[in-house]
Design an enzyme around this catalytic site. Sequence first.
Site, PDB file in Angstrom:
ATOM      1  N   GLY A 209       0.841  -1.204   0.000  1.00  0.00           N
ATOM      2  CA  GLY A 209       0.000   0.000   0.000  1.00  0.00           C
ATOM      3  C   GLY A 209       0.865   1.238   0.000  1.00  0.00           C
ATOM      4  N   ASN A 210       0.285   2.356   0.354  1.00  0.00           N
ATOM      5  CA  ASN A 210       1.068   3.592   0.480  1.00  0.00           C
ATOM      6  C   ASN A 210       0.468   4.452   1.576  1.00  0.00           C
ATOM      7  OD1 ASN A 210      -0.994   5.405  -0.795  1.00  0.00           O
ATOM      8  ND2 ASN A 210      -0.589   4.072  -2.548  1.00  0.00           N
ATOM      9  N   PHE A 211       1.090   5.610   1.837  1.00  0.00           N
ATOM     10  CA  PHE A 211       0.709   6.427   2.997  1.00  0.00           C
ATOM     11  C   PHE A 211      -0.483   7.361   2.738  1.00  0.00           C
ATOM     12  CE2 PHE A 211       5.314   5.682   4.018  1.00  0.00           C
ATOM     13  CZ  PHE A 211       5.077   4.869   5.119  1.00  0.00           C
ATOM     14  N   SER A 212      -1.122   7.251   1.586  1.00  0.00           N
ATOM     15  CA  SER A 212      -2.248   8.157   1.307  1.00  0.00           C
ATOM     16  C   SER A 212      -3.350   7.968   2.352  1.00  0.00           C
ATOM     17  CB  SER A 212      -2.807   7.870  -0.088  1.00  0.00           C
ATOM     18  OG  SER A 212      -4.038   8.533  -0.244  1.00  0.00           O
ATOM     19  N   ALA A 277      -4.155   7.640  -4.763  1.00  0.00           N
ATOM     20  CA  ALA A 277      -2.764   7.223  -4.918  1.00  0.00           C
ATOM     21  C   ALA A 277      -2.808   5.725  -5.222  1.00  0.00           C
ATOM     22  CB  ALA A 277      -1.986   7.500  -3.648  1.00  0.00           C
TER      23      ALA A 277
END
Length: 404
Positions: A209-212, A277
Amino acid sequence: MKLKGKHILLGITGSIAAYKAAILVRLLIKEGAEVKVVMTTLAKEFITPLTMATLSKNPILVDFFDPENGQWNSHVDLGMWADLYLIAPATANTMGKMANGVADNLLITSYLSAKCPVMIAPAMDLDMYQHKANLKNIEILKSYGNIIIEPASGELASGLSGKGRMEEPEVIVEKVIELFSVKKKLVNKTILVTAGPTYEPIDPVRFIGNFSTGKMGFAIAEKLADQGASVILVTGPTHLTTQNNSIKRIDVQTADEMFSYSVKHFKSCDAAIMAAAVADFKPIKKSAEKIKRGKDDFQINLVPNKDIAAELGKLKTKKQVLVGFALETNDEFKNAIKKINTKNLDFIVLNSLKDKGAGFGYDTNKITIIDSSEKHVNFNLKSKSDAATDIVNMLADSFLKKKI
Ligand code: CTP
């Protein structure tokens, strides 16, 4: 009669300024509004329910239920009924509870249920007003989209002089009229928004995943709805909630799911704003079982995800507007222009991770909007909510330019 047919829920809290609520109700009714009043227990000490019931022509609501007959005062119904919830005067105590969701009276439960705009007119002594805790609560309330009617400066009931006096009823009514007379820019428009991260599963318990956090996309969805648009919000995993009834939310997890819903709904939309994102890669295969430790050398093979914005760019007709985001760390302008072309965007919102206060997780953003002819506007660092207003205004201009 500038407020004819408008339903205004007036919340009165325990401040000496409560006496001004009587004049406020008279003025609102004179402008044609229908007014219902909800009071806190303490407010009744400052102005009687009889006065307020007589002026508003409606029974006053204080408790969750009527102790005489057990009849339930539904905060949900009140929230649905109101076109505006005006809390005047609002004490530091009530604002603190509103900011933190402490729902211990009908005035606050109605606030938490309200889907309409909320205006708050604080009233308190100057030191209370200036206290960091109070100013922080006001900032929180603003970030929820509530409109604060700044208190005036002048003589206060304490004998001190300074900022804290509730704004005069005439001024408050003017602001209410102004709120209702603002022409909405996106009535009859349906707009797709993607938001948040996507999670690409590795096995039943892990993902890429990502930090969005989704804050920017959610702020855009709210501002679009404020301008009268119907919004389809396709969002990856996030704890955020939506406030406006005109937002239809579709929760997804993976880029593939976001792709399917976006493509499905884009046909019936006038525009799409791609704020998500999206993970660029996904594991080639999700392991059916939890992957165990103990391997010396472990690799996950990834394959690229489909580019949702580029796909919508291919599907886009002359009657649609497509807006993308570019989150860059270097060669920002050049990379953003490239994305406008490869994804067939009308304009792109550029964020640079080099800018302080911009990017994932922050409540602020610093954006540059670049259109397909490479014209661009640099905006200052501002709240994501205000940045969303700039993006929505740009979208409304694009509709005008394209004569949509
Ligand atoms: N986007 C998308 N689908 C993807 C990847 C990106 O819809 N699979 C959208 C984003 O929502 C954003 C724009 O495309 O509006 C640009 O996203 P960004 O991550 O900045 O660029 P990428 O195209 O992924 O390119 P790169 O990561 O190489 O910079």
